[in-house]
Design a protein around this motif. Structure first.
Motif, PDB file in Angstrom:
ATOM      1  N   LEU A  41       0.856  -1.186   0.000  1.00 49.71           N
ATOM      2  CA  LEU A  41       0.000   0.000   0.000  1.00 49.71           C
ATOM      3  C   LEU A  41       0.891   1.234   0.000  1.00 49.71           C
ATOM      4  O   LEU A  41       1.794   1.343   0.818  1.00 49.71           O
ATOM      5  CB  LEU A  41      -0.891  -0.014   1.245  1.00 49.71           C
ATOM      6  CG  LEU A  41      -1.738   1.216   1.531  1.00 49.71           C
ATOM      7  CD1 LEU A  41      -2.810   1.385   0.466  1.00 49.71           C
ATOM      8  CD2 LEU A  41      -2.353   1.118   2.919  1.00 49.71           C
ATOM      9  N   LEU A  42       0.633   2.139  -0.922  1.00 45.84           N
ATOM     10  CA  LEU A  42       1.372   3.390  -1.000  1.00 45.84           C
ATOM     11  C   LEU A  42       0.449   4.521  -0.584  1.00 45.84           C
ATOM     12  O   LEU A  42      -0.623   4.702  -1.173  1.00 45.84           O
ATOM     13  CB  LEU A  42       1.890   3.629  -2.422  1.00 45.84           C
ATOM     14  CG  LEU A  42       2.620   4.951  -2.668  1.00 45.84           C
ATOM     15  CD1 LEU A  42       3.884   5.047  -1.806  1.00 45.84           C
ATOM     16  CD2 LEU A  42       2.949   5.113  -4.143  1.00 45.84           C
ATOM     17  N   LEU A  43       0.844   5.268   0.445  1.00 45.85           N
ATOM     18  CA  LEU A  43       0.091   6.421   0.927  1.00 45.85           C
ATOM     19  C   LEU A  43       0.872   7.686   0.580  1.00 45.85           C
ATOM     20  O   LEU A  43       2.038   7.823   0.959  1.00 45.85           O
ATOM     21  CB  LEU A  43      -0.093   6.357   2.440  1.00 45.85           C
ATOM     22  CG  LEU A  43      -0.869   5.172   2.988  1.00 45.85           C
ATOM     23  CD1 LEU A  43      -0.798   5.149   4.511  1.00 45.85           C
ATOM     24  CD2 LEU A  43      -2.305   5.220   2.526  1.00 45.85           C
ATOM     25  N   LEU A  44       0.245   8.595  -0.133  1.00 40.17           N
ATOM     26  CA  LEU A  44       0.857   9.863  -0.524  1.00 40.17           C
ATOM     27  C   LEU A  44       0.194  10.962   0.303  1.00 40.17           C
ATOM     28  O   LEU A  44      -0.968  11.292   0.092  1.00 40.17           O
ATOM     29  CB  LEU A  44       0.656  10.111  -2.026  1.00 40.17           C
ATOM     30  CG  LEU A  44       1.197   8.999  -2.939  1.00 40.17           C
ATOM     31  CD1 LEU A  44       0.752   9.219  -4.377  1.00 40.17           C
ATOM     32  CD2 LEU A  44       2.708   8.911  -2.839  1.00 40.17           C
ATOM     33  N   LYS A  45       0.937  11.505   1.248  1.00 41.27           N
ATOM     34  CA  LYS A  45       0.377  12.442   2.220  1.00 41.27           C
ATOM     35  C   LYS A  45       0.389  13.887   1.701  1.00 41.27           C
ATOM     36  O   LYS A  45       1.237  14.249   0.889  1.00 41.27           O
ATOM     37  CB  LYS A  45       1.169  12.351   3.519  1.00 41.27           C
ATOM     38  CG  LYS A  45       1.145  10.973   4.138  1.00 41.27           C
ATOM     39  CD  LYS A  45       2.014  10.954   5.365  1.00 41.27           C
ATOM     40  CE  LYS A  45       2.083   9.582   5.978  1.00 41.27           C
ATOM     41  NZ  LYS A  45       2.951   9.593   7.168  1.00 41.27           N
ATOM     42  N   PRO A  46      -0.528  14.714   2.226  1.00 42.48           N
ATOM     43  CA  PRO A  46      -0.614  16.103   1.761  1.00 42.48           C
ATOM     44  C   PRO A  46       0.647  16.922   2.021  1.00 42.48           C
ATOM     45  O   PRO A  46       0.894  17.910   1.329  1.00 42.48           O
ATOM     46  CB  PRO A  46      -1.784  16.686   2.539  1.00 42.48           C
ATOM     47  CG  PRO A  46      -2.477  15.570   3.176  1.00 42.48           C
ATOM     48  CD  PRO A  46      -1.565  14.388   3.175  1.00 42.48           C
ATOM     49  N   ASP A  47       1.474  16.512   2.981  1.00 39.67           N
ATOM     50  CA  ASP A  47       2.689  17.277   3.273  1.00 39.67           C
ATOM     51  C   ASP A  47       3.850  16.931   2.328  1.00 39.67           C
ATOM     52  O   ASP A  47       4.964  17.409   2.499  1.00 39.67           O
ATOM     53  CB  ASP A  47       3.117  17.091   4.729  1.00 39.67           C
ATOM     54  CG  ASP A  47       3.572  15.678   5.057  1.00 39.67           C
ATOM     55  OD1 ASP A  47       3.584  14.798   4.161  1.00 39.67           O
ATOM     56  OD2 ASP A  47       3.921  15.428   6.222  1.00 39.67           O
ATOM     57  N   GLY A  48       3.583  16.097   1.321  1.00 41.16           N
ATOM     58  CA  GLY A  48       4.604  15.748   0.339  1.00 41.16           C
ATOM     59  C   GLY A  48       5.397  14.498   0.679  1.00 41.16           C
ATOM     60  O   GLY A  48       6.254  14.091  -0.093  1.00 41.16           O
ATOM     61  N   THR A  49       5.132  13.877   1.828  1.00 42.05           N
ATOM     62  CA  THR A  49       5.812  12.641   2.196  1.00 42.05           C
ATOM     63  C   THR A  49       4.949  11.441   1.786  1.00 42.05           C
ATOM     64  O   THR A  49       3.802  11.597   1.383  1.00 42.05           O
ATOM     65  CB  THR A  49       6.082  12.586   3.716  1.00 42.05           C
ATOM     66  OG1 THR A  49       4.836  12.591   4.420  1.00 42.05           O
ATOM     67  CG2 THR A  49       6.950  13.765   4.154  1.00 42.05           C
ATOM     68  N   HIS A  50       5.540  10.275   1.886  1.00 46.91           N
ATOM     69  CA  HIS A  50       4.797   9.060   1.552  1.00 46.91           C
ATOM     70  C   HIS A  50       5.189   7.934   2.499  1.00 46.91           C
ATOM     71  O   HIS A  50       6.254   7.978   3.128  1.00 46.91           O
ATOM     72  CB  HIS A  50       5.047   8.648   0.097  1.00 46.91           C
ATOM     73  CG  HIS A  50       6.430   8.134  -0.151  1.00 46.91           C
ATOM     74  ND1 HIS A  50       7.520   8.978  -0.308  1.00 46.91           N
ATOM     75  CD2 HIS A  50       6.918   6.876  -0.255  1.00 46.91           C
ATOM     76  CE1 HIS A  50       8.613   8.254  -0.512  1.00 46.91           C
ATOM     77  NE2 HIS A  50       8.270   6.975  -0.481  1.00 46.91           N
ATOM     78  N   ASP A  51       4.304   6.961   2.608  1.00 49.34           N
ATOM     79  CA  ASP A  51       4.573   5.746   3.381  1.00 49.34           C
ATOM     80  C   ASP A  51       4.271   4.544   2.514  1.00 49.34           C
ATOM     81  O   ASP A  51       3.350   4.563   1.688  1.00 49.34           O
ATOM     82  CB  ASP A  51       3.673   5.664   4.629  1.00 49.34           C
ATOM     83  CG  ASP A  51       4.104   6.618   5.722  1.00 49.34           C
ATOM     84  OD1 ASP A  51       5.304   6.908   5.833  1.00 49.34           O
ATOM     85  OD2 ASP A  51       3.220   7.069   6.474  1.00 49.34           O
ATOM     86  N   ARG A  52       5.033   3.503   2.715  1.00 50.12           N
ATOM     87  CA  ARG A  52       4.798   2.203   2.081  1.00 50.12           C
ATOM     88  C   ARG A  52       4.494   1.224   3.198  1.00 50.12           C
ATOM     89  O   ARG A  52       5.274   1.101   4.144  1.00 50.12           O
ATOM     90  CB  ARG A  52       6.034   1.764   1.308  1.00 50.12           C
ATOM     91  CG  ARG A  52       5.894   0.406   0.668  1.00 50.12           C
ATOM     92  CD  ARG A  52       7.261  -0.094   0.190  1.00 50.12           C
ATOM     93  NE  ARG A  52       7.210  -1.485  -0.175  1.00 50.12           N
ATOM     94  CZ  ARG A  52       7.376  -2.507   0.662  1.00 50.12           C
ATOM     95  NH1 ARG A  52       7.606  -2.293   1.944  1.00 50.12           N
ATOM     96  NH2 ARG A  52       7.321  -3.747   0.246  1.00 50.12           N
ATOM     97  N   VAL A  53       3.358   0.565   3.104  1.00 50.04           N
ATOM     98  CA  VAL A  53       2.907  -0.360   4.142  1.00 50.04           C
ATOM     99  C   VAL A  53       2.555  -1.683   3.476  1.00 50.04           C
ATOM    100  O   VAL A  53       1.970  -1.693   2.386  1.00 50.04           O
ATOM    101  CB  VAL A  53       1.653   0.206   4.860  1.00 50.04           C
ATOM    102  CG1 VAL A  53       1.161  -0.752   5.919  1.00 50.04           C
ATOM    103  CG2 VAL A  53       1.945   1.571   5.453  1.00 50.04           C
ATOM    104  N   VAL A  54       2.914  -2.785   4.116  1.00 48.83           N
ATOM    105  CA  VAL A  54       2.543  -4.100   3.591  1.00 48.83           C
ATOM    106  C   VAL A  54       1.362  -4.615   4.412  1.00 48.83           C
ATOM    107  O   VAL A  54       1.429  -4.717   5.635  1.00 48.83           O
ATOM    108  CB  VAL A  54       3.722  -5.088   3.635  1.00 48.83           C
ATOM    109  CG1 VAL A  54       3.275  -6.474   3.151  1.00 48.83           C
ATOM    110  CG2 VAL A  54       4.874  -4.570   2.771  1.00 48.83           C
ATOM    111  N   ILE A  55       0.265  -4.903   3.701  1.00 46.69           N
ATOM    112  CA  ILE A  55      -0.941  -5.457   4.312  1.00 46.69           C
ATOM    113  C   ILE A  55      -0.935  -6.951   4.012  1.00 46.69           C
ATOM    114  O   ILE A  55      -0.930  -7.361   2.850  1.00 46.69           O
ATOM    115  CB  ILE A  55      -2.214  -4.822   3.716  1.00 46.69           C
ATOM    116  CG1 ILE A  55      -2.168  -3.302   3.759  1.00 46.69           C
ATOM    117  CG2 ILE A  55      -3.461  -5.374   4.405  1.00 46.69           C
ATOM    118  CD1 ILE A  55      -2.266  -2.692   5.107  1.00 46.69           C
ATOM    119  N   GLY A  56      -0.894  -7.751   5.050  1.00 44.06           N
ATOM    120  CA  GLY A  56      -0.857  -9.200   4.875  1.00 44.06           C
ATOM    121  C   GLY A  56      -0.895  -9.898   6.223  1.00 44.06           C
ATOM    122  O   GLY A  56      -0.890  -9.250   7.278  1.00 44.06           O
TER     123      GLY A  56
END
Length: 128
Positions: A41-56
């Motif tokens: 899962l790729l989350l693109l945040k409003p502050d210009g940062t991002h997170d990568r999370v594995v759902i499983g």
């Protein structure tokens, strides 16, 4: 809402979307895995940062069975590695209506999030 991600050409997972802000509605969603292979899962945040999370299901490996998806973050997902299928769910409290969802433009998002640009484009290519 249930959703699936399949390793096939006609998957609709190539869209990058986010919930729109509304003063009386919460658009945070809770994504969860039910069956199948893990997703990235790729989350693109409003502050210009991002997170990568594995759902499983492999908690010992750092995967998450559930994960909150903020309504103000663009998000997209794909199967991890050589995965074949994923069945998950998304719970949105107060519900979601079509005007709550914004589909992002892949190239505009790549320009806005240059540190995640390769991943944004790679996810888009992986499901077309």
């Amino acid at each position: 809402m249930f959703f699936d991600i399949l390793n096939r050409a006609n998957s609709t997972g190539r869209q990058v979307c986010r919930g729109r802000s509304h003063p009386k509605r919460s658009h945070t969603a809770l994504g969860a895995v039910y069956l199948g292979d893990p997703i990235e899962l790729l989350l693109l945040k409003p502050d210009g940062t991002h997170d990568r999370v594995v759902i499983g299901p492999a908690l010992a490996d750092g995967q998450h069975m559930q994960f909150p998806i903020p309504g103000d973050a663009f998000h997209t997902a794909r199967l991890l590695g050589n995965g074949h299928w994923f069945l998950g769910g998304s719970t949105e409290w107060l519900g979601v209506i079509p005007s709550d969802v914004e589909i992002g433009d892949v190239e505009q998002l790549a320009r806005t999030y240059p540190d995640a640009a390769d991943m944004i484009r790679s996810i888009a290519r992986s499901v077309v």
